[in-house]
Design an enzyme around this catalytic site. Structure first.
Site, short mmCIF file in Angstrom:
data_model
loop_
_atom_site.label_atom_id
_atom_site.label_comp_id
_atom_site.label_asym_id
_atom_site.label_seq_id
_atom_site.Cartn_x
_atom_site.Cartn_y
_atom_site.Cartn_z
N GLY A 272 -10.58 1.84 -9.96
CA GLY A 272 -9.49 2.80 -9.79
C GLY A 272 -8.55 2.27 -8.72
O GLY A 272 -8.40 1.06 -8.56
N CYS A 275 -3.94 -0.19 -7.25
CA CYS A 275 -3.53 -1.55 -7.64
C CYS A 275 -4.04 -2.02 -9.00
O CYS A 275 -3.23 -2.30 -9.87
CB CYS A 275 -3.95 -2.53 -6.55
SG CYS A 275 -3.03 -2.27 -5.04
P1 NAD Z 1 2.30 3.74 -0.49
O1 NAD Z 1 2.72 4.58 -1.61
O2 NAD Z 1 1.04 4.05 0.26
O3 NAD Z 1 3.48 3.68 0.60
C1 NAD Z 1 4.82 3.49 0.30
C2 NAD Z 1 5.65 4.08 1.45
O4 NAD Z 1 7.02 3.72 1.27
C3 NAD Z 1 5.61 5.59 1.52
O5 NAD Z 1 5.23 6.00 2.83
C4 NAD Z 1 7.05 6.02 1.23
O6 NAD Z 1 7.45 7.20 1.90
C5 NAD Z 1 7.81 4.81 1.72
N1 NAD Z 1 9.19 4.65 1.21
C6 NAD Z 1 9.68 4.92 -0.03
N2 NAD Z 1 11.00 4.62 -0.08
C7 NAD Z 1 11.34 4.12 1.13
C8 NAD Z 1 12.54 3.63 1.71
N3 NAD Z 1 13.70 3.57 1.02
N4 NAD Z 1 12.52 3.19 2.98
C9 NAD Z 1 11.39 3.24 3.71
N5 NAD Z 1 10.22 3.71 3.24
C10 NAD Z 1 10.19 4.14 1.97
O7 NAD Z 1 2.24 2.26 -1.07
P2 NAD Z 1 1.14 1.11 -0.80
O8 NAD Z 1 -0.18 1.49 -1.35
O9 NAD Z 1 1.24 0.65 0.62
O10 NAD Z 1 1.73 -0.03 -1.75
C11 NAD Z 1 2.98 -0.63 -1.52
C12 NAD Z 1 3.11 -1.85 -2.41
O11 NAD Z 1 2.12 -2.83 -2.06
C13 NAD Z 1 2.91 -1.60 -3.90
O12 NAD Z 1 3.73 -2.46 -4.62
C14 NAD Z 1 1.46 -1.96 -4.11
O13 NAD Z 1 1.19 -2.37 -5.44
C15 NAD Z 1 1.31 -3.13 -3.18
N6 NAD Z 1 -0.08 -3.34 -2.70
C16 NAD Z 1 -0.85 -2.27 -2.37
C17 NAD Z 1 -2.13 -2.48 -1.91
C18 NAD Z 1 -3.02 -1.32 -1.59
O14 NAD Z 1 -4.22 -1.54 -1.42
N7 NAD Z 1 -2.53 -0.12 -1.46
C19 NAD Z 1 -2.63 -3.79 -1.78
C20 NAD Z 1 -1.80 -4.86 -2.08
C21 NAD Z 1 -0.52 -4.62 -2.55
#
Ligand code: NAD
Length: 451
Positions: A272, A275
């Protein structure tokens, strides 16, 4: 020391920002969510990650990190801006790039000096090229396009976009960042490559430097390979059940082969999180866009979809009905160590149980509040849900128990406990955490996956 801005303070952005501050850079984290920003300024992490809050407080006190919604202040003089906003799945499986586009435009309209824009979010191959073009399209200071030598409003700015995909795993995000196996950087110029290498140098971690499109592909290829490995083991586990083999013995036997490796061999109710589900679908979508069918990744998706409710289906066959039964649910988050529920097995199974009239008593050490926002306590569907503070309260008098997350406390339950507390000791374990013989010997009717 570089002046770094980070867009987005989710798992990726916040952890990256804090770790950059920890190695001495001057960091400003930007988010659109005012509440989150206030929380972070007061030293509280909006997400549950080991060590994160300590490092936030330490670096905030040292003046190396700040949080704001004011992106203009944060971006205008930054040496590098890291983008860590979400790229969620759209109904057709493609990645939603609207958050990235918004940040790209905000950057273009704001920056006042040369700047490296680094995309950390997971984005389809070719997105970095588009982000760079998009920034130049909206850059008021440059009129001459991608060379960055134009005069526009009388000022010339060099902006380049680099790819720097993130590989952290939720639950171990800080450790995964400070002690990463490798850092992937995808750049199209020596200037960008050198700057990124300098930013990362204090981490003392191997850097793999490639072109941008390869970096973007490395991220998807890595995640989808891991998803495939999980689905492969689940597929084999399902066959093990039919032919009378034990998947844990099979995995143990396989793990000694270095070509296979010992990690990600656990069978269960599927992957789940934010990602694997989205990144498998996004790569499948990307392949289809190019007229190619990515058969292996499609298989990983299919197996996983089926796997998530495999124990519910088993239990449905065993019981006449769930109506009026007390169902203990242990674990709500998609994995231990996080309060994240995205694509958690609980989200698929609990609605099915409620539909069938189950009276659910759910326990999770950190995920309860997030879950309760989606499923309010009380009567729901044909059944009801209560959130309890202890495993004992969930198990007490229960007719059935489902285990969805392998938190340490849940792993530590002894067969005797199940037997003593439950009204009928019927346990469906989606994470294969208990010993089959021990459970059997304690008089528990025990079902797991592939054993
Ligand atoms: P998330 O949803 O936890 O956080 C995204 C944040 O961006 C939110 O706090 C949101 O309010 C903010 N945001 C939205 N628009 C914005 C703007 N214009 N300016 C500033 N902030 C803004 O996302 P996440 O889980 O950290 O994932 C982010 C990216 O990294 C995704 O592409 C994901 O696939 C990738 N990623 C995630 C993980 C993971 O384990 N969560 C690991 C590797 C890569």
């Amino acid at each position: 020391m570089y002046k770094i801005a980070v867009a987005g303070t989710g798992y990726v952005g916040l952890v990256a920002g804090v770790c950059f501050a920890e190695i001495g850079h001057q960091v400003t984290c930007v988010d659109i969510d005012e509440n989150k920003v206030q929380l972070m300024k007061s030293g509280v992490s909006p997400i549950y990650e080991a060590e994160l809050e300590n490092l936030m407080q330490k670096n905030y006190k040292a003046g190396r990190i700040d949080y704001t919604t004011d992106y203009v202040e944060a971006y205008k003089n930054a040496d590098a801006i890291f983008i860590g906003v979400g790229t969620p799945e759209q109904p057709d499986g493609s990645a939603n790039l609207s958050y990235i586009a918004t940040v790209a435009r905000q950057i273009a309209e704001t920056i006042e000096k040369d700047c490296l824009v680094v995309v950390k979010s997971t984005v389809p191959v070719g997105t970095n090229d588009k982000v760079e073009q998009f920034i130049y399209d909206f850059l008021p200071h440059n009129a001459d396009g991608l060379t960055g030598n134009g005069s526009g409003m009388g000022k010339s700015i060099r902006v380049e976009v680099a790819s720097n995909p993130e590989f952290l795993a939720q639950g171990t995000a800080v450790k995964d960042t400070l002690q990463a196996a490798r850092i992937i950087i995808g750049t199209e110029s020596e200037w960008a490559e050198d700057m990124l290498k300098q930013i990362y140098e204090p981490f003392n971690i191997p850097i793999v430097s490639v072109r941008r499109r390869s970096a973007e592909m490395i991220k998807y290829a890595s995640n989808d390979f891991l998803a495939l490995k999980i689905s492969y083991m689940n597929d084999i586990a399902n066959l093990c059940e039919l032919v009378g083999a034990d998947i844990q013995d099979v995995a143990r036997g396989m793990s000694y082969d270095e070509r296979i490796g010992s990690k990600f061999l656990n069978a269960g109710i599927g992957y789940g999180g934010s990602c694997f589900p989205k990144d498998t679908k996004a790569l499948d979508y990307l392949a289809r866009q190019y007229g190619y069918e990515l058969k292996t990744v499609k298989a990983a998706i299919d197996v996983n979809t089926n796997q998530k409710t495999i124990l519910y289906k088993k239990a449905s066959k065993r019981l006449i009905t769930f109506n009026g039964l007390k169902v203990a649910v242990l674990g709500l988050t998609f994995k231990p160590g996080t309060d994240d529920l995205r694509e958690a097995a609980s989200l698929e199974n609990i609605p099915l149980l409620l539909e069938q009239g189950a009276e659910i008593y759910a326990y999770d050490p950190v995920g309860k509040d997030n879950f309760a926002r989606k499923f309010h306590e009380g009567k729901l569907g044909n059944g009801s849900i209560r959130y309890v503070e202890s495993i004992e309260a969930a198990l007490d008098g229960a007719n059935v128990c489902f285990v969805f997350t392998e938190w340490n406390h849940i792993k530590a339950i002894t067969p005797k406990h199940f037997k003593q507390l439950m009204r009928t000791p019927l346990v469906y374990d989606g994470r294969n955490i208990y010993n089959v013989n021990d459970m059997k010997n304690a008089g528990i009717e025990y079902y797991s996956v592939g054993r």
